[in-house]
Scaffold this motif. Sequence first.
Motif, PDB file in Angstrom:
ATOM      1  N   GLN A 129      27.140 -23.490 -67.161  1.00 41.01           N
ATOM      2  CA  GLN A 129      28.031 -23.679 -68.321  1.00 41.01           C
ATOM      3  C   GLN A 129      27.326 -23.348 -69.621  1.00 41.01           C
ATOM      4  N   ALA A 130      26.015 -23.527 -69.641  1.00 42.58           N
ATOM      5  CA  ALA A 130      25.242 -23.193 -70.832  1.00 42.58           C
ATOM      6  C   ALA A 130      24.922 -21.698 -70.918  1.00 42.58           C
ATOM      7  N   GLY A 131      25.357 -20.951 -69.907  1.00 43.81           N
ATOM      8  CA  GLY A 131      25.151 -19.501 -69.935  1.00 43.81           C
ATOM      9  C   GLY A 131      23.842 -19.062 -69.325  1.00 43.81           C
ATOM     10  N   GLY A 132      23.225 -19.945 -68.521  1.00 53.03           N
ATOM     11  CA  GLY A 132      21.968 -19.590 -67.875  1.00 53.03           C
ATOM     12  C   GLY A 132      22.186 -18.682 -66.698  1.00 53.03           C
ATOM     13  N   ALA A 133      21.113 -18.310 -66.076  1.00 51.53           N
ATOM     14  CA  ALA A 133      21.191 -17.454 -64.891  1.00 51.53           C
ATOM     15  C   ALA A 133      21.859 -18.233 -63.789  1.00 51.53           C
ATOM     16  N   GLY A 134      22.373 -17.554 -62.822  1.00 56.27           N
ATOM     17  CA  GLY A 134      22.986 -18.263 -61.716  1.00 56.27           C
ATOM     18  C   GLY A 134      23.736 -17.356 -60.792  1.00 56.27           C
ATOM     19  N   ARG A 135      24.477 -17.999 -59.923  1.00 54.85           N
ATOM     20  CA  ARG A 135      25.205 -17.285 -58.889  1.00 54.85           C
ATOM     21  C   ARG A 135      26.651 -17.465 -59.076  1.00 54.85           C
TER      22      ARG A 135
END
Length: 135
Positions: A129-135
Amino acid sequence: MRLRSWLAGLAMVLLGSVAHAAEECPATSNSMGDIIAALNAAPSCDRAMKLFEACAYGASGDVQFGEVAEKKCEADFIGQAKPSQKLSYQRELGICDRKYRNRSGTMYISATAFCRAEVAQRYSRRVLQAGGAGR
């Protein structure tokens, strides 16, 4: 006291049954290996958690399923987490580990696995939700 413990266990089983009714387990069979393969193939943390809920045994076998979901979720945040965030995460996992430690029965082992995976899912969602890396 025993009645209260029994009622708490019954409530967990009934709640688990409701969660299982939401989606059928997509694994090719009910075997642990097939369920773990389905969890590993999940494209995201949230999907792995849905599969974990759908495929759970409601017993100690859920530990292995929970570990897969937990690792899938950790992949979204653990590499970029600050030391203080990692410490906070470990503390929350410890709370899960202690929550049912004085209870007997495999359903409490399952509840611990779900608690841990849900903590990992919360951390994953925060990062995504904070716009970090992810899938």
